[in-house]
Design an enzyme around this catalytic site. Structure first.
Site, PDB file in Angstrom:
ATOM      1  N   HIS A 160       0.806  -1.220   0.000  1.00  0.00           N
ATOM      2  CA  HIS A 160       0.000   0.000   0.000  1.00  0.00           C
ATOM      3  C   HIS A 160       0.838   1.267   0.000  1.00  0.00           C
ATOM      4  O   HIS A 160       0.332   2.330  -0.351  1.00  0.00           O
ATOM      5  CB  HIS A 160      -0.958   0.002   1.199  1.00  0.00           C
ATOM      6  N   GLY A 161       2.067   1.180   0.403  1.00  0.00           N
ATOM      7  CA  GLY A 161       2.884   2.385   0.359  1.00  0.00           C
ATOM      8  C   GLY A 161       4.235   2.183   1.001  1.00  0.00           C
ATOM      9  O   GLY A 161       4.419   1.320   1.851  1.00  0.00           O
TER      10      GLY A 161
END
Lengths: 461, 376
Positions: free
Chosen positions: A315-316
C-alpha cells in the site's frame, strides 16, 4: 486522468464511445488500446515506457515458458525478478534511501525516483498472467498488443481492481456489449461517480481538517477518524464501481472488488469483502505457494505474517503501511488461533462494533503520516477529553456533514441493491431509478464543477 | 423495459456528448463568478504530447472551460448543506464569519514575549522622534457574538484575554487603542461587512477618531467630508463559500466632498494609483490594495506626518487620513522586504505619529505575525 474529472466524462468518454461503437469488431481492441495509452499518458507520458517494458518482459517470459517447459521455473523466476525489481525501484527506492540516510546519518537521497501511476496494480496484474501461464491455468497470449490491452485496459489500469487474465481471457477476443451490459455499466459508473464526488470528497474535507490540523478533543478525533473511514471506502470502492461499469460498457465482466466491508462481523470477513482482488492475489500467489494453512501451526503463523507484511507494504513505502499490514495480521491471528469458534458465540452487534472499531483504528494508522501522529490521534480518541470547546467543534462538523454521513451510512450497506432487486421487473421503478440516476449524475457534475478537490487516494499505490 | 434502458443510455450519451461539443470551442479567460483567470486550452503540437505539463493544462482547461460551469457551480449550493467549509462559517443571520482558530495556553505565554517586540520597536520609534500607537482590531466573531452558530467558538474571550496581557506588558510609552471597546460602545454601527472580514467605512471612521485624538487633533463626523455609497459587495468570504449568502447593498465606498491634492509613490516610484475608488470590493475601494511602501505627500508642511504599519486593515485608515495630515506613509511588511526598520522610516520622513495595526485574526499577536508586522 481520473474518472471524476470533466475531461474524462465530457471528452474522453464520449469520443471513445463514438470511436469504439462505429469501428468494426476487429478494430475494437485496438481502439481501446489506443485510448488506454492516451488515458495513461495523462498521468505522465514518460511512464508509458515503464508500462510497455513490464508488459514486454511478461509477454516474452510467458512465451518462453510455453516453449521451454523444462526451464519454465527459471524463466518464471527471472520474469518475476524483473517485475519486482521494477516495482521496488520505482516505489521503494526513496523509502530505502531515506531510511539509510537516517541510519548512517548521511544524505543518500541524491536523486529522486517518481513512482509511475498505477505501477502497483499493473505489475501485479501482469505478473499474475505469467504465473498463470506457468501453472497452465491460461493459454499464452501470442499478440503483444492484446496482452498490453489486458494490462493497460483503462478502466482498471491505475487503481484496479487487479483483473486476472483468466477473468477476461475469453472476452478479449469474443465479447458483446448488450443493451443490458451498457445499461448496467452506465448505472454502475454513475453510482461510482456520485459516491466519489459527493460522499468521498466531502468526507475527505472533514478528515483533512482533523488529521492535518490535529486535535486534542475526543469527539473531534472520532469524527475525523470516522470521516476518513468513509472517505477511503467511498473513494476506492467508487473507483472500482466506475471501473467495473466502464468495463461492462465495453463488454468486459470484471469481478467485484468490494462487498460492503463495513457490515462485516469479523476481521476475516472484512478482508473477504475489502479490496477482494488484492486479497485473492496475495492468497493465490503468495500465501498458498508458501504453504497456506496446510502446514504446521508455526509455519501457518509465519505465512500469515509474510502475507500481511507484504500487503501493508504494497500500500505504500512508509513504515505506517507495514505496521498497518501487521496490525491486521495480529487480529487475524487472534481470530484464527485464539478466539477460533468462540467468535460465533459473541452477540452479532458486539461483533459488528468490535470489527468496525478495529478497522477504524486501522484506518487511523493508514492515514497517519508517522507513528507519532497515529499514537497522538488514537491517544486523543481515548483521552475522553469532552471539553466544551471540543463538543462545540464536533457539533459544528456534525451539522455541516450530517447529510453526507447519512448518505455514507446508507451506501455502506446493501440497502440500495436490495431495493433495486425487489423491484427488478417493475417498469415504474425502472423509470424512477434511471431518472434518479441521471439527476444524481447532474448533481455530481455540480459538485465536480464546484470543487477541484478530487484526488483518488488509491492512485498513490 | 428495453426501451427504458435504451432511453437511459441515450440520455447519458447525449448529455456527455453535448458537454463535449459545447465546451471544446470555449475560450473564456476570466470567471466573473469566481473572480479568477481561467485556464484556456493549450495549443496542440506533436512535441507537447511528451510533456506532462500539456496534459495537466488540458485537464485544467477542460474543467475551467466547461460549458454551463457557472450555472453548475451555483446549482451546487442547492445541494450543499454546509454551514462551514473549513475557512468560513455561515452565521445565524446568514452572514459569513472566518472559521475560528484555536489558541492554547502557550499562545498567551508567547504573547508576553511578542509584546516585547512592540516595546522594542516603540522605543526605537520614540527615540527617532515619533509617538507610537497600537491599534488592535478584533475579529468579526468577537463583536457579533449573538449571530454565530450555536456550535461556533467566538474569539471574544481569547481576544479579551490577549488584550489584558498586552495591557500588562506593553510599555507605558505606547498608546493602546482597543477597537473592541469602540465597536461595543457604538453597537448601532455595523463594524464589519456581511461577506468580508474587513471593517466598514463608519467603523473605520470611529477608529480614525481615536487616532485623531491620540494625535491631539480635532475629529468630525464622516458626513461632513464624505458621502458613503452602498453597493453589493464581493467580499473576501464569497469566494470561499460561493453563493450561500445573498449579499445586500452595504456601505462600502467613500467619496470625498473635496479632493485633497497629493502625490503618491510606491516603493519610491511615482504612482498613479487612486486613494478612493467606487468599486465592489474592499481591496479595490481603498488605496487599490496592499502595498509594501506607500507615501502620500499633500505638500502641507504645517500639518503633522503619520505612518501606518500593518496589513490590509490600514488601507481604509490611510485613505481617510490623507485629508488631515501632510504626509501619510504606509508600510506593509508582508510585502516590504527592504529590511528598513520602522524607526528608519520615521527618521527618513520625519514622522510624528506611528499607528501599528496588526493583522486582524486570532493569531494577530502570535510570534510570527507580530514579528512580521513589525518588520523584525
Amino acid at each position: 486522468m481520473v474518472f471524476s474529472s470533466a475531461i474524462f466524462l465530457f471528452s474522453f468518454l464520449p469520443i471513445l464511445l463514438l470511436a469504439y461503437f462505429i469501428v468494426p469488431a476487429k478494430a475494437k481492441n485496438y481502439v481501446l488500446l489506443a485510448f488506454s495509452m492516451v488515458f495513461y499518458a495523462f498521468g505522465g507520458p514518460k511512464y508509458l515506457v515503464v508500462l510497455l517494458f513490464v508488459v514486454l518482459v511478461d509477454y516474452i517470459g510467458a512465451r518462453l515458458i510455453e516453449k521451454k517447459r523444462d526451464s519454465a521455473k527459471k524463466i518464471l523466476t527471472a520474469v518475476i525478478a524483473v517485475n519486482l525489481a521494477t516495482l521496488v525501484f520505482y516505489k521503494y527506492t526513496m523509502f530505502f534511501l531515506e531510511n539509510l540516510s537516517v541510519l548512517f546519518q548521511a544524505d543518500l537521497e541524491f536523486f529522486e525516483v517518481i513512482m509511475p501511476i498505477g505501477i502497483s496494480f499493473y505489475t501485479f496484474q501482469s505478473m499474475s498472467y505469467v504465473i498463470d501461464v506457468y501453472r497452465r491455468e491460461v493459454a499464452v497470449q501470442k499478440n503483444y498488443l492484446l496482452l498490453l490491452l489486458y494490462v493497460s485496459l483503462f478502466p482498471q489500469l491505475v487503481a484496479g481492481p487487479i483483473v486476472r487474465y483468466q477473468t477476461i481471457e475469453h472476452e478479449i477476443n469474443n465479447r458483446k456489449s448488450s443493451i443490458n451490459d451498457v445499461c448496467y455499466g452506465v448505472e454502475r459508473f454513475i453510482l461510482g461517480f456520485a459516491k466519489k464526488i459527493i460522499i468521498a470528497n466531502q468526507m475527505g474535507m472533514l478528515a483533512d481538517i482533523v488529521f492535518d490540523g490535529g486535535t486534542e478533543y475526543t469527539p473531534v478525533a472520532w469524527l475525523g477518524a470516522i470521516a476518513y473511514m468513509f472517505q477511503i471506502y467511498f473513494d476506492f470502492s467508487a473507483y472500482s464501481d466506475m471501473a467495473i461499469g466502464l468495463g461492462r460498457i465495453f463488454g468486459f465482466h470484471f469481478l467485484e472488488n468490494f462487498n460492503f466491508p463495513y457490515v462485516s462481523k469479523s476481521i476475516k470477513e472484512f478482508w473477504s469483502r475489502w479490496h477482494i482482488s488484492l486479497s485473492t492475489w496475495f492468497r493465490d500467489y503468495v500465501y498458498i505457494p508458501l504453504g497456506g494453512n496446510r502446514c504446521s501451526a508455526g509455519r501457518h503463523f509465519f505465512n500469515m505474517a509474510v502475507v500481511w507484511a507484504l500487503t501493508g507494504f504494497w500500500h505504500g513505502a512508509e513504515w505506517t503501511f507495514l505496521f498497518w499490514g501487521l496490525y491486521y495480521f495480529v487480529f487475524l491471528a487472534i481470530e484464527k488461533f485464539i478466539i477460533k469458534d468462540k467468535l460465533d458465540k459473541i452477540p452479532t452487534v458486539l461483533r459488528h462494533i468490535g470489527t468496525l472499531l478495529i478497522v477504524l483504528i486501522g484506518w487511523v494508522l493508514f492515514r497517519a503520516e508517522d507513528m507519532g501522529t497515529f499514537t497522538n490521534m488514537v491517544g486523543t480518541m481515548f483521552s475522553f477529553n469532552f471539553d466544551a470547546v471540543g463538543m462545540a467543534e464536533a457539533r459544528l462538523y456534525i451539522e455541516t456533514y450530517f447529510v453526507y454521513f447519512i448518505g455514507a451510512i446508507i451506501f455502506s450497506t446493501p440497502i440500495y441493491y436490495k431495493i433495486c432487486g425487489r423491484f427488478e421487473n417493475s417498469k415504474v421503478f425502472a423509470v424512477i431509478k434511471y431518472g434518479g440516476l441521471l439527476v444524481l449524475m447532474l448533481v455530481s457534475v455540480m459538485f465536480l464543477a464546484h470543487s477541484s478537490y478530487n484526488p483518488f487516494i488509491y492512485f498513490r499505490f | 423495459m428495453k426501451y427504458i434502458k435504451i432511453s437511459f443510455i441515450a440520455i447519458f450519451i447525449c448529455v456527455i456528448s453535448a458537454f463535449f461539443i459545447l465546451t471544446i470551442d470555449n475560450h473564456k479567460e476570466v470567471s466573473e463568478l469566481e473572480k479568477r483567470t481561467l485556464q484556456t486550452f493549450p495549443e496542440f503540437s506533436i512535441e507537447k504530447l511528451a510533456s506532462e505539463e500539456y496534459y495537466n493544462d488540458l485537464t485544467a482547461a477542460f474543467s475551467d472551460q466547461l460549458e454551463f460551469r457557472d450555472i453548475l457551480v451555483k446549482g451546487y449550493y442547492i445541494f450543499q448543506f454546509q454551514r462551514y467549509n473549513g475557512d468560513v462559517v455561515i452565521g445565524e443571520n446568514d452572514e459569513l464569519y472566518a472559521a475560528y482558530q484555536r489558541v492554547d495556553e502557550d499562545y498567551y505565554e508567547d504573547l508576553r514575549t511578542n509584546a516585547g517586540y512592540a516595546n522594542e520597536v516603540a522605543a526605537e520609534v520614540i527615540d527617532a522622534g515619533a509617538d507610537f500607537t497600537f491599534l488592535s482590531i478584533p475579529r468579526k466573531d468577537a463583536i457579533e457574538t449573538e449571530n454565530l452558530p450555536d456550535s461556533y467558538i467566538s474569539s471574544e474571550e481569547s481576544y479579551l484575554k490577549a488584550v489584558d496581557i498586552l495591557d500588562e506588558v506593553l510599555s507605558d510609552d505606547i498608546r493602546f487603542i482597543d477597537a473592541y471597546d469602540v465597536f461595543k460602545a457604538n453597537d448601532d454601527v455595523r463594524a464589519y461587512y456581511t461577506t468580508d472580514h474587513h471593517i466598514t467605512p463608519r467603523a473605520a471612521f470611529m477608529l480614525y477618531h481615536e487616532v485623531l485624538k491620540a494625535c491631539g487633533m480635532p475629529d468630525y463626523p464622516v458626513e461632513e467630508h464624505y458621502d458613503v455609497e452602498k453597493t453589493i459587495i464581493n467580499g473576501s468570504f464569497n469566494n470561499q463559500i460561493g453563493q450561500s449568502v445573498k449579499s445586500k447593498p452595504e456601505e462600502l465606498s467613500m467619496v470625498p466632498h473635496e479632493e485633497t491634492a497629493y502625490e503618491r509613490s510606491e516603493d519610491g516610484e511615482k504612482s498613479d494609483l487612486a486613494v478612493f475608488r467606487s468599486r465592489n470590493t474592499y481591496e479595490d475601494s481603498y488605496m487599490e490594495g496592499d502595498h509594501a511602501y506607500t507615501v502620500i505627500d499633500t505638500g502641507r508642511d504645517h500639518l503633522p506626518n503619520i505612518m501606518y504599519v500593518g496589513s490590509s486593515f490600514t488601507n481604509i485608515m490611510e485613505a481617510v487620513t490623507i485629508r488631515d495630515f501632510n504626509l501619510m506613509v504606509s508600510i506593509d511588511y508582508r510585502h516590504n522586504e527592504t529590511g528598513t526598520s520602522i524607526a528608519e522610516y520615521v527618521k527618513k520622513h520625519d514622522i510624528d505619529h506611528v499607528i501599528f495595526i496588526p493583522s486582524q485574526s486570532n493569531d494577530a499577536f502570535s510570534k510570527i505575525m507580530m514579528k512580521k508586522h513589525l518588520g523584525r
